[in-house]
Design an enzyme around this catalytic site. Sequence first.
Site, PDB file in Angstrom:
ATOM      1  N   ASP A 122       0.836  -1.198   0.000  1.00 45.82           N
ATOM      2  CA  ASP A 122       0.000   0.000   0.000  1.00 45.82           C
ATOM      3  C   ASP A 122       0.873   1.252   0.000  1.00 45.82           C
ATOM      4  O   ASP A 122       2.038   1.213   0.408  1.00 45.82           O
ATOM      5  CB  ASP A 122      -0.883   0.034   1.259  1.00 45.82           C
ATOM      6  CG  ASP A 122      -1.895  -1.101   1.276  1.00 45.82           C
ATOM      7  OD1 ASP A 122      -2.174  -1.662   0.206  1.00 45.82           O
ATOM      8  OD2 ASP A 122      -2.385  -1.410   2.379  1.00 45.82           O
TER       9      ASP A 122
HETATM   10  N1  URA Z   1      -1.356  -5.800   3.972  1.00 44.17           N
HETATM   11  C1  URA Z   1      -1.792  -4.527   3.983  1.00 44.17           C
HETATM   12  O1  URA Z   1      -2.808  -4.215   4.604  1.00 44.17           O
HETATM   13  N2  URA Z   1      -1.089  -3.621   3.316  1.00 44.17           N
HETATM   14  C2  URA Z   1       0.051  -3.890   2.634  1.00 44.17           C
HETATM   15  O2  URA Z   1       0.658  -3.005   2.056  1.00 44.17           O
HETATM   16  C3  URA Z   1       0.488  -5.216   2.623  1.00 44.17           C
HETATM   17  C4  URA Z   1      -0.233  -6.162   3.296  1.00 44.17           C
END
Ligand code: URA
Length: 241
Positions: free
Chosen positions: A103
């Site tokens: 993310d």
């Molecule tokens: N899980 C999440 O919530 N975000 C990420 O970036 C990776 C795994």
Amino acid sequence: MRLDKFLADMNLGSRKEVKAYIKKGLVRVNQQIIKQDKYQVDEQNDQVYFDDELVVYQKYFYYLMNKPQGVISATVDDFEETVLDLFSDEDYREDLFPIGRLDKNTEGLLVISNDGALAHRLLSPKKHVPKQYYVEVSGLLTKQDEQACLNQLKIDGGEICLPAQLQILSTDEQTLTSSALLTLHEGKFHQVKRMMQALGKEVAYLKRVRMGQLFLDEQLPLGAYRPLTADELMLLQQTED
Ligand code: URA
């Protein structure tokens, strides 16, 4: 392979630029200056020189990045900065892409490569390649939460997660915060955040620290990248659950 493709693939210039270099007589194959861009080179056995420097052909490139917050795990975007925008002009290639996504506000280990077969192996849902995250949450994590993660946690929307290992590192009764390592064997959308939500916690900080047998290099500053070492590449290629 055509000589102009060989040189462009090795990032010596655009196809148009390398054609001009070839015409100018700057390119030698073995002992002979070659002026035809269509000339076929055998990238395994021929020795190609550009301006008298040997150019060694490399088909695949593998980088380990410590992704910072604020950039997206994409190759190009009209509005947002991408992980490939962090590459220098020298290292940037159009065929590079991140293997898997983090993310925008997640930090840590991201492999960037042009090896589609490796990406497929690492990301295939059938392979269950482990990914480990360091997570800080608001709320106190408990032994029951560890158990719930092992027991196929149900997250919003009713999705069931594969068993995941939650290892609590610290809990602070004053600030009501906790830190932990969470190992997943799949990659659902926002999975760590949704699992924590299902446990009644909220993620304050998230960093990926491991993918398969490859670990984040903690010496690598946020936003920096470096080529994988031969040993790291071997570990990544051998990755088993
Ligand atoms: N899980 C999440 O919530 N975000 C990420 O970036 C990776 C795994």
